[in-house]
Design an enzyme around this catalytic site. Sequence first.
Site, PDB file in Angstrom:
ATOM      1  CG  ASN A   1      -1.704   1.246   1.412  1.00 25.20           C
ATOM      2  OD1 ASN A   1      -1.775   2.067   0.490  1.00 25.20           O
ATOM      3  ND2 ASN A   1      -2.325   1.419   2.575  1.00 25.20           N
ATOM      4  CD1 TRP A   2       3.520   1.016  -3.028  1.00 24.64           C
ATOM      5  CD2 TRP A   2       3.579   2.345  -4.844  1.00 24.64           C
ATOM      6  NE1 TRP A   2       4.253   0.374  -4.007  1.00 24.64           N
ATOM      7  CE2 TRP A   2       4.301   1.168  -5.122  1.00 24.64           C
ATOM      8  CE3 TRP A   2       3.479   3.323  -5.838  1.00 24.64           C
ATOM      9  CZ2 TRP A   2       4.919   0.945  -6.354  1.00 24.64           C
ATOM     10  CZ3 TRP A   2       4.095   3.114  -7.062  1.00 24.64           C
ATOM     11  CH2 TRP A   2       4.816   1.922  -7.310  1.00 24.64           C
ATOM     12  CE  LYS A   3      -0.313   3.395   4.718  1.00 23.02           C
ATOM     13  NZ  LYS A   3      -0.432   3.572   6.152  1.00 23.02           N
TER      14      LYS A   3
ATOM     15  CG  HIS B   1      -6.229   2.163   4.864  1.00 20.17           C
ATOM     16  ND1 HIS B   1      -5.830   3.138   5.751  1.00 20.17           N
ATOM     17  CD2 HIS B   1      -5.209   1.282   4.776  1.00 20.17           C
ATOM     18  CE1 HIS B   1      -4.607   2.849   6.180  1.00 20.17           C
ATOM     19  NE2 HIS B   1      -4.215   1.728   5.603  1.00 20.17           N
TER      20      HIS B   1
ATOM     21  CD  GLU C   1      -3.276   5.774   6.543  1.00 17.54           C
ATOM     22  OE1 GLU C   1      -3.178   5.767   5.305  1.00 17.54           O
ATOM     23  OE2 GLU C   1      -2.406   5.300   7.302  1.00 17.54           O
TER      24      GLU C   1
ATOM     25  CD  GLU D   1      -3.966  -2.232   7.104  1.00 17.90           C
ATOM     26  OE1 GLU D   1      -2.868  -2.512   6.630  1.00 17.90           O
ATOM     27  OE2 GLU D   1      -4.550  -1.162   6.869  1.00 17.90           O
TER      28      GLU D   1
ATOM     29  N   GLY E   1       1.727   2.540  10.699  1.00 16.97           N
ATOM     30  CA  GLY E   1       2.677   3.641  10.559  1.00 16.97           C
ATOM     31  C   GLY E   1       3.334   4.055  11.860  1.00 16.97           C
TER      32      GLY E   1
ATOM     33  CB  SER F   1       4.403  -1.433  12.187  1.00 16.14           C
ATOM     34  OG  SER F   1       3.955  -0.101  12.350  1.00 16.14           O
TER      35      SER F   1
ATOM     36  N   GLY G   1       2.563  -1.261   4.280  1.00 17.65           N
ATOM     37  CA  GLY G   1       2.636   0.152   3.948  1.00 17.65           C
ATOM     38  C   GLY G   1       4.060   0.583   3.674  1.00 17.65           C
TER      39      GLY G   1
HETATM   40  P1  PGA Z   1       2.357   0.427   7.605  1.00 16.05           P
HETATM   41  O1  PGA Z   1       0.932   0.644   6.879  1.00 16.05           O
HETATM   42  O2  PGA Z   1       2.888  -0.894   7.138  1.00 16.05           O
HETATM   43  O3  PGA Z   1       3.198   1.594   7.148  1.00 16.05           O
HETATM   44  O4  PGA Z   1       2.093   0.444   9.077  1.00 16.05           O
HETATM   45  C1  PGA Z   1       0.053  -0.425   6.657  1.00 16.05           C
HETATM   46  C2  PGA Z   1      -1.229   0.086   6.039  1.00 16.05           C
HETATM   47  O5  PGA Z   1      -1.689   1.168   6.413  1.00 16.05           O
HETATM   48  O6  PGA Z   1      -1.812  -0.576   5.150  1.00 16.05           O
END
Ligand code: PGA
Length: 257
Positions: free
Chosen positions: A17-19, A103, A105, A175, A181, A219, A240
């Site tokens: 997931n590049w965000k 997600h 976010e 998640e 993150g 993470s 991520g």
């Molecule tokens: P992260 O993000 O691996 O940077 O914690 C995972 C995600 O939000 O899908």
Amino acid sequence: MAPQAGESMRKKLALGNWKMNGETEANARLLNVLRDNEPISDDAIVGVCVPYLYVGHTRDALRGSCVKWGVQDVSAQSEGAYTGEISARMASDFDVSFALVGHSERRTYHGESDVIVASKVLRCIESNITPVICVGETLVERESGNANTVIGQQLSVALSKLSDDQAQNVVVAYEPVWAIGTGRSASPDQVQATHSFLRQALAARSETLKNVAILYGGSVKATSASELFHQPDVDGGLIGSASLDARQFIDIIDALR
Ligand code: PGA
């Protein structure tokens, strides 16, 4: 641990997931490394969920390789006067295999409710895109003992617009919000306990859902992936920040095998 009956049918996946990260040249370098390393075997599916503007470029870069591509959201609507939105059908026009839906976010910064998530899941299924339904509790919810209630509700509403047949085509990603993150991954025991709960919730909806893939995200690093992925109810990861580093992402994919 010996596989249990039916487990062999479960798919293994590692999805990046590049965000909101990347730009044309850096993306090309990352995609080329993934392509050159063909990090796939028959029993594992690998994909990257990229920002919309780069979907066409990603398709061109990955065409002919085993690595699949996806997006990070779709509109809850099919088409029409929804300025700024992108439909699942448009994504499928670019041969997208996966779409992240719900997600945390998106839930936090864009006010996405479980009901909106359910519409997005349906839009994906209608366009032959695999929705990756993200569920997860906040730290307050976990510490107050409500984690399973919260994620159980998120999951059941997300599937509420699908028939049992359609629901077999989803992927679920657990998640925990407090692990995304933050560098603070959930422990393998916590992850296994929650995945086992999710698998039971899926089977309670319909026996046909017991082989739905359940990924862990939050993470995940190359150093922690192997232990997490070897938990009996963990079918892979949603990665991520570590997916932006080709070497680390490849090591995480290797941990899936
Ligand atoms: P992260 O993000 O691996 O940077 O914690 C995972 C995600 O939000 O899908």
